[in-house]
Design a protein around this motif. Structure first.
Motif, PDB file in Angstrom:
ATOM      1  N   ARG A  75       0.822  -1.217   0.000  1.00 32.48           N
ATOM      2  CA  ARG A  75       0.000   0.000   0.000  1.00 32.48           C
ATOM      3  C   ARG A  75       0.854   1.264   0.000  1.00 32.48           C
ATOM      4  NH1 ARG A  75      -4.238  -2.254   4.297  1.00 32.48           N
ATOM      5  NH2 ARG A  75      -5.364  -3.605   2.882  1.00 32.48           N
ATOM      6  N   ASN A  76       2.119   1.148   0.324  1.00 31.10           N
ATOM      7  CA  ASN A  76       3.015   2.309   0.358  1.00 31.10           C
ATOM      8  C   ASN A  76       3.807   2.488  -0.928  1.00 31.10           C
ATOM      9  OD1 ASN A  76       2.283   2.978   2.998  1.00 31.10           O
ATOM     10  ND2 ASN A  76       3.719   1.488   3.823  1.00 31.10           N
ATOM     11  N   ARG A  77       3.583   1.635  -1.898  1.00 32.33           N
ATOM     12  CA  ARG A  77       4.367   1.737  -3.121  1.00 32.33           C
ATOM     13  C   ARG A  77       3.972   2.990  -3.905  1.00 32.33           C
ATOM     14  NH1 ARG A  77       2.278  -3.127  -7.039  1.00 32.33           N
ATOM     15  NH2 ARG A  77       0.876  -1.854  -8.280  1.00 32.33           N
ATOM     16  N   PRO A  78       4.923   3.548  -4.654  1.00 33.07           N
ATOM     17  CA  PRO A  78       4.626   4.776  -5.411  1.00 33.07           C
ATOM     18  C   PRO A  78       3.670   4.509  -6.565  1.00 33.07           C
ATOM     19  CG  PRO A  78       6.847   4.001  -5.889  1.00 33.07           C
ATOM     20  CD  PRO A  78       6.305   3.126  -4.795  1.00 33.07           C
ATOM     21  N   ARG A  79       2.981   5.555  -6.971  1.00 35.02           N
ATOM     22  CA  ARG A  79       2.045   5.445  -8.091  1.00 35.02           C
ATOM     23  C   ARG A  79       2.812   5.396  -9.406  1.00 35.02           C
ATOM     24  NH1 ARG A  79      -2.516   9.941  -6.914  1.00 35.02           N
ATOM     25  NH2 ARG A  79      -3.625   8.766  -8.509  1.00 35.02           N
ATOM     26  N   ASP A  80       2.296   4.620 -10.352  1.00 44.80           N
ATOM     27  CA  ASP A  80       2.870   4.607 -11.696  1.00 44.80           C
ATOM     28  C   ASP A  80       2.613   5.962 -12.349  1.00 44.80           C
ATOM     29  OD1 ASP A  80       3.628   1.933 -11.451  1.00 44.80           O
ATOM     30  OD2 ASP A  80       1.719   1.214 -12.254  1.00 44.80           O
ATOM     31  N   GLU A  81       3.532   6.380 -13.217  1.00 46.43           N
ATOM     32  CA  GLU A  81       3.373   7.633 -13.946  1.00 46.43           C
ATOM     33  C   GLU A  81       3.517   7.370 -15.441  1.00 46.43           C
ATOM     34  OE1 GLU A  81       6.320  10.329 -12.476  1.00 46.43           O
ATOM     35  OE2 GLU A  81       5.382  10.495 -10.517  1.00 46.43           O
ATOM     36  N   THR A  82       2.627   7.958 -16.218  1.00 47.16           N
ATOM     37  CA  THR A  82       2.678   7.843 -17.672  1.00 47.16           C
ATOM     38  C   THR A  82       2.568   9.245 -18.251  1.00 47.16           C
ATOM     39  OG1 THR A  82       1.575   5.700 -17.595  1.00 47.16           O
ATOM     40  CG2 THR A  82       1.570   6.841 -19.709  1.00 47.16           C
ATOM     41  N   ILE A  83       3.497   9.606 -19.125  1.00 45.21           N
ATOM     42  CA  ILE A  83       3.439  10.910 -19.775  1.00 45.21           C
ATOM     43  C   ILE A  83       2.960  10.704 -21.205  1.00 45.21           C
ATOM     44  CG2 ILE A  83       4.771  12.903 -20.553  1.00 45.21           C
ATOM     45  CD1 ILE A  83       6.592  12.429 -18.122  1.00 45.21           C
ATOM     46  N   ILE A  84       1.920  11.448 -21.578  1.00 43.76           N
ATOM     47  CA  ILE A  84       1.352  11.353 -22.919  1.00 43.76           C
ATOM     48  C   ILE A  84       1.452  12.719 -23.591  1.00 43.76           C
ATOM     49  CG2 ILE A  84      -0.780  11.003 -24.245  1.00 43.76           C
ATOM     50  CD1 ILE A  84      -1.610   8.911 -22.243  1.00 43.76           C
ATOM     51  N   ASN A  85       1.925  12.708 -24.830  1.00 47.58           N
ATOM     52  CA  ASN A  85       1.932  13.917 -25.646  1.00 47.58           C
ATOM     53  C   ASN A  85       0.570  13.987 -26.332  1.00 47.58           C
ATOM     54  OD1 ASN A  85       2.286  16.009 -27.405  1.00 47.58           O
ATOM     55  ND2 ASN A  85       4.178  15.226 -28.300  1.00 47.58           N
ATOM     56  N   THR A  86      -0.262  14.927 -25.896  1.00 49.92           N
ATOM     57  CA  THR A  86      -1.625  15.009 -26.431  1.00 49.92           C
ATOM     58  C   THR A  86      -1.650  15.538 -27.862  1.00 49.92           C
ATOM     59  OG1 THR A  86      -1.939  17.175 -25.408  1.00 49.92           O
ATOM     60  CG2 THR A  86      -2.654  15.231 -24.148  1.00 49.92           C
ATOM     61  N   ALA A  87      -0.503  15.988 -28.397  1.00 50.00           N
ATOM     62  CA  ALA A  87      -0.420  16.403 -29.796  1.00 50.00           C
ATOM     63  C   ALA A  87      -0.061  15.220 -30.693  1.00 50.00           C
ATOM     64  CB  ALA A  87       0.614  17.515 -29.956  1.00 50.00           C
ATOM     65  N   SER A  88       0.190  14.077 -30.108  1.00 50.46           N
ATOM     66  CA  SER A  88       0.583  12.879 -30.850  1.00 50.46           C
ATOM     67  C   SER A  88      -0.602  12.305 -31.627  1.00 50.46           C
ATOM     68  CB  SER A  88       1.101  11.820 -29.867  1.00 50.46           C
ATOM     69  OG  SER A  88       1.148  10.557 -30.458  1.00 50.46           O
ATOM     70  N   LEU A  89      -0.290  11.630 -32.709  1.00 51.39           N
ATOM     71  CA  LEU A  89      -1.334  10.963 -33.486  1.00 51.39           C
ATOM     72  C   LEU A  89      -1.946   9.792 -32.729  1.00 51.39           C
ATOM     73  CD1 LEU A  89       0.358  10.899 -37.003  1.00 51.39           C
ATOM     74  CD2 LEU A  89      -1.460  12.412 -36.211  1.00 51.39           C
ATOM     75  N   PHE A  90      -1.268   9.294 -31.707  1.00 52.01           N
ATOM     76  CA  PHE A  90      -1.770   8.154 -30.945  1.00 52.01           C
ATOM     77  C   PHE A  90      -2.759   8.564 -29.856  1.00 52.01           C
ATOM     78  CE2 PHE A  90       2.214   6.670 -32.736  1.00 52.01           C
ATOM     79  CZ  PHE A  90       1.783   5.521 -33.372  1.00 52.01           C
ATOM     80  N   PHE A  91      -2.823   9.864 -29.549  1.00 54.15           N
ATOM     81  CA  PHE A  91      -3.791  10.365 -28.573  1.00 54.15           C
ATOM     82  C   PHE A  91      -5.105  10.634 -29.304  1.00 54.15           C
ATOM     83  CE2 PHE A  91      -5.927  13.951 -26.511  1.00 54.15           C
ATOM     84  CZ  PHE A  91      -6.113  13.423 -25.253  1.00 54.15           C
ATOM     85  N   VAL A  92      -6.197  10.017 -28.832  1.00 53.46           N
ATOM     86  CA  VAL A  92      -7.498  10.176 -29.495  1.00 53.46           C
ATOM     87  C   VAL A  92      -8.345  11.219 -28.777  1.00 53.46           C
ATOM     88  CG1 VAL A  92      -9.622   9.001 -30.209  1.00 53.46           C
ATOM     89  CG2 VAL A  92      -7.426   7.804 -30.332  1.00 53.46           C
ATOM     90  N   ARG A  93      -8.601  11.005 -27.471  1.00 54.39           N
ATOM     91  CA  ARG A  93      -9.437  11.938 -26.718  1.00 54.39           C
ATOM     92  C   ARG A  93      -9.301  11.657 -25.228  1.00 54.39           C
ATOM     93  NH1 ARG A  93     -12.646   8.235 -28.988  1.00 54.39           N
ATOM     94  NH2 ARG A  93     -13.897   6.900 -27.636  1.00 54.39           N
ATOM     95  N   ALA A  94      -9.781  12.604 -24.437  1.00 59.31           N
ATOM     96  CA  ALA A  94      -9.861  12.439 -22.984  1.00 59.31           C
ATOM     97  C   ALA A  94     -11.158  13.066 -22.507  1.00 59.31           C
ATOM     98  CB  ALA A  94      -8.667  13.084 -22.295  1.00 59.31           C
ATOM     99  N   GLU A  95     -11.874  12.333 -21.685  1.00 55.06           N
ATOM    100  CA  GLU A  95     -13.141  12.825 -21.153  1.00 55.06           C
ATOM    101  C   GLU A  95     -13.052  12.868 -19.636  1.00 55.06           C
ATOM    102  OE1 GLU A  95     -15.510   9.704 -22.725  1.00 55.06           O
ATOM    103  OE2 GLU A  95     -15.687  10.622 -24.702  1.00 55.06           O
ATOM    104  N   LYS A  96     -13.394  14.006 -19.062  1.00 56.10           N
ATOM    105  CA  LYS A  96     -13.335  14.159 -17.614  1.00 56.10           C
ATOM    106  C   LYS A  96     -14.321  13.203 -16.949  1.00 56.10           C
ATOM    107  CE  LYS A  96     -13.113  17.939 -14.336  1.00 56.10           C
ATOM    108  NZ  LYS A  96     -13.343  19.387 -14.183  1.00 56.10           N
ATOM    109  N   VAL A  97     -13.861  12.541 -15.900  1.00 58.01           N
ATOM    110  CA  VAL A  97     -14.702  11.602 -15.152  1.00 58.01           C
ATOM    111  C   VAL A  97     -15.314  12.342 -13.981  1.00 58.01           C
ATOM    112  CG1 VAL A  97     -14.714   9.482 -13.792  1.00 58.01           C
ATOM    113  CG2 VAL A  97     -13.256   9.651 -15.811  1.00 58.01           C
TER     114      VAL A  97
END
Length: 91
Positions: free
Chosen positions: A64-86
């Motif tokens: 439970r004390n382990r660090p959170r994973d981090e992922t950096i995404i370039n939202t200008a990339s062709l691989f980024f489609v969309r993001a919707e606020k939850v």
């Protein structure tokens, strides 16, 4: 567009192979919390194991004390489609 501390359903394009070994492209999605924003670069944080959750119920205390994973995404990339606020009911 992105707010630090808010969660988003992020949709990206991924590539892989089908059962016949042919190259395919498909959409993949995951819900992540935004940790930081720098222009088109967005740092998304993985699951927070320190918070109460059904996922954490079966984990050892040390996990439970382990660090959170981090992922950096370039939202200008062709691989980024969309993001919707939850929107959670407790917000």
């Amino acid at each position: 567009m992105f707010e630090v501390g808010k969660s988003y359903n992020v949709v990206t394009l991924e590539t892989g192979q089908d059962d016949d070994g042919k190259s395919i492209t498909y959409e993949s999605s995951i819900v992540c919390e935004v940790g930081a924003v720098d222009g088109t670069l967005v740092k998304f944080l993985g699951h927070d194991y320190s918070k109460p959750s059904p996922i954490n119920e079966f984990m050892d205390e040390a996990d439970r004390n382990r660090p959170r994973d981090e992922t950096i995404i370039n939202t200008a990339s062709l691989f980024f489609v969309r993001a919707e606020k939850v929107h959670y009911s407790d917000e």
